[in-house]
Design an enzyme around this catalytic site. Structure first.
Site, mmCIF file in Angstrom:
data_model
loop_
_atom_site.group_PDB
_atom_site.id
_atom_site.type_symbol
_atom_site.label_atom_id
_atom_site.label_comp_id
_atom_site.label_asym_id
_atom_site.label_seq_id
_atom_site.Cartn_x
_atom_site.Cartn_y
_atom_site.Cartn_z
ATOM 1 C CG ASP A 1 31.156 24.454 28.049
ATOM 2 O OD1 ASP A 1 31.367 25.467 27.352
ATOM 3 O OD2 ASP A 1 30.484 23.485 27.644
ATOM 4 C CG ASP A 41 31.224 29.231 26.564
ATOM 5 O OD1 ASP A 41 31.120 29.513 25.365
ATOM 6 O OD2 ASP A 41 30.958 28.099 27.027
ATOM 7 C CG ASP A 46 25.787 26.888 23.244
ATOM 8 O OD1 ASP A 46 24.615 26.500 23.274
ATOM 9 O OD2 ASP A 46 26.210 27.757 22.452
HETATM 10 O O1 LIG Z 1 31.463 28.846 22.572
HETATM 11 P P1 LIG Z 1 30.113 28.301 22.867
HETATM 12 O O2 LIG Z 1 29.089 29.394 23.132
HETATM 13 O O3 LIG Z 1 30.126 27.292 23.981
HETATM 14 O O4 LIG Z 1 29.689 27.560 21.508
HETATM 15 C C1 LIG Z 1 30.234 26.297 21.146
HETATM 16 C C2 LIG Z 1 29.204 25.542 20.340
HETATM 17 O O5 LIG Z 1 28.004 25.626 21.129
HETATM 18 C C3 LIG Z 1 26.823 25.080 20.561
HETATM 19 O O6 LIG Z 1 26.946 23.663 20.525
HETATM 20 C C4 LIG Z 1 26.969 23.074 21.814
HETATM 21 O O7 LIG Z 1 25.699 23.312 22.465
HETATM 22 C C5 LIG Z 1 24.562 22.685 21.805
HETATM 23 C C6 LIG Z 1 23.319 23.100 22.558
HETATM 24 O O8 LIG Z 1 23.386 22.733 23.909
HETATM 25 C C7 LIG Z 1 24.761 21.178 21.747
HETATM 26 O O9 LIG Z 1 23.681 20.561 21.077
HETATM 27 C C8 LIG Z 1 26.067 20.854 21.033
HETATM 28 O O10 LIG Z 1 26.318 19.470 21.072
HETATM 29 C C9 LIG Z 1 27.247 21.594 21.699
HETATM 30 O O11 LIG Z 1 28.443 21.411 20.962
HETATM 31 C C10 LIG Z 1 26.585 25.658 19.188
HETATM 32 O O12 LIG Z 1 25.445 25.057 18.632
HETATM 33 C C11 LIG Z 1 27.799 25.496 18.302
HETATM 34 O O13 LIG Z 1 27.577 26.120 17.060
HETATM 35 C C12 LIG Z 1 28.982 26.190 18.972
HETATM 36 O O14 LIG Z 1 30.124 26.035 18.176
#
Ligand SMILES: O=P(O)(O)OC[C@H]1O[C@H](O[C@H]2O[C@H](CO)[C@@H](O)[C@H](O)[C@H]2O)[C@H](O)[C@@H](O)[C@@H]1O
Length: 379
Positions: free
Chosen positions: A304, A120, A122
């Site tokens: 995560d 994954d 983020d």
């Molecule tokens: O599946 P992932 O790659 O983990 O994506 C899930 C979401 O990730 C991002 O949001 C998350 O990370 C951001 C940056 O650290 C943070 O600001 C946010 O609060 C988290 O939810 C991404 O921006 C989303 O569009 C994804 O859905």
């Protein structure tokens, strides 16, 4: 009103953690088979009862918004006593030991099998930050992932759209699945969009614009277009305004019964109701890599968030490989092991590379020794 699914999990700034997994429809996004799932840790989780979930099916717009806000709040808990939390943490870590501590057992289990890595983005490869556009991975992490891909087929599976996650990772040797697997490219030439999802593109675009419009007066709210899904971030929204934000999102979604809502880390994610998720993406990639019916494959998925649970569940059901949840705090999960944060993910990946190099060197030395013995017998 349409059925909605919602899954919640996050940690607040003080580091105290609680998770709700809540299905507001009969088919929850998160519905692991009880038999395969380790028991929940008492005191660590709030679970909404089955009965309540069924009741939620029929709830009107107002109660639906309240439920969303409750779950947004529950993902930032301040009510768990420190002692309860640490008991829960101890018992959780016994059920989901550190993948670093279990490294030898993991490599023994993979013996003779092809490891395939799924990562994954983020919160796994990059630390969580306030601004989603600045969620950069470190050069050290990039170098590590590059090495991993030298030894094992490696894919990134993200909620972001593929182009965006590629612009962060920038490693051409990997495979990428974006938009929770709906925007996917395997080893074969050309992109492969899931056909049912591509029909949603104009709708998602429309919803993105509508969400931008309705949320523009809520300070801190951020709407992100992930091509096949839209993220509404509330990380920087004052908690007093979460209800207002949920209402805004609800008002847009009312017109779109074919879209559903899930929740990640301080983010509401709006996506098509089609049965496609990170678990399906994992299966699709295994198949396109030629491992669909292979008994000797060992997929390892590191993630995560709640959406990663779909992939952890697939691995449990296949009885192949395992999932590693990146979390500092107890969460209801189908992953077998845990790592606390991206720095530990990097340490684990480095060990994996080191172990593979060693075993290749050992194999090489053994082959050379055998050759020498053969030659000496001939002479
Ligand atoms: O599946 P992932 O790659 O983990 O994506 C899930 C979401 O990730 C991002 O949001 C998350 O990370 C951001 C940056 O650290 C943070 O600001 C946010 O609060 C988290 O939810 C991404 O921006 C989303 O569009 C994804 O859905």
């Amino acid at each position: 009103m349409t059925k909605q699914n919602m899954v919640v999990a996050d940690v607040n700034k003080s580091g105290i953690k609680m998770a709700i997994s809540m299905a507001v429809s009969g088919s929850s996004v998160y519905s692991p088979a009880a038999a395969q799932k380790p028991p929940s840790v008492p005191g660590a989780f709030i679970s909404i009862s089955e009965k309540k979930l069924v009741q939620n099916l029929d709830m009107n717009g107002g109660s639906r918004i309240n439920t969303w806000v409750d779950s947004m709040r529950a993902s930032s808990p301040t009510h768990i006593k420190a002692s309860t939390f640490s008991d829960a943490q101890n018992s959780w870590i016994i059920q989901h030991p550190s993948a670093l501590d279990m490294f030898d057992q993991i490599t023994i289990a993979s013996k003779g099998k092809q490891i395939v890595m799924f990562l994954d983005y983020d919160g796994t490869l990059s630390p969580i930050v306030d601004d989603p556009d600045r969620a950069f991975m470190s050069e050290a992490m990039r170098a590590t992932v590059r090495k991993v891909a030298r030894y094992f087929p490696t894919a990134i599976v993200s909620g972001r759209c593929r182009d965006k996650v590629y612009s962060f990772v920038r490693l051409a040797e990997l495979y990428y699945a974006g938009s929770h697997g709906m925007d996917i490219k395997g080893p074969s030439k050309g992109s492969k969009y899931k056909k049912p999802a591509s029909e949603f593109l104009p709708m998602i675009d429309e919803v993105y614009k509508a969400l931008l419009e309705v949320t523009k007066c809520t300070p801190g709210a951020l709407v992100e277009n992930n091509k096949f899904c839209v993220s509404v971030h509330f990380r920087c929204v004052d908690e007093k305004r979460w209800s207002e934000l949920a209402k805004q999102v609800g008002s847009v979604l009312e017109g779109y019964p074919n879209l559903r809502l899930t929740q990640g880390r301080k983010v509401l994610e709006i996506r098509p109701t089609i049965k496609w998720d990170k678990g399906k993406a994992l299966e699709f990639l295994l198949e396109s890599l030629g491992y669909a019916k292979c008994a000797d494959v060992f997929p390892v998925y590191i993630g995560d968030d709640r959406t990663d649970e779909d992939a952890f569940k697939v691995l449990r059901e296949r009885g192949q490989g395992f999932g590693i949840l990146v979390s500092k705090t107890p969460k209801d999960t189908n992953a077998s092991y845990s790592l606390q944060e991206p720095s530990e993910v990097m340490a684990f990946l480095r060990r994996l590379v080191g172990w593979k190099r060693m075993s290749l060197r050992r194999q090489f030395r053994m082959r050379r020794r055998l050759e020498e013995i053969k030659m000496s017998l001939l002479n």
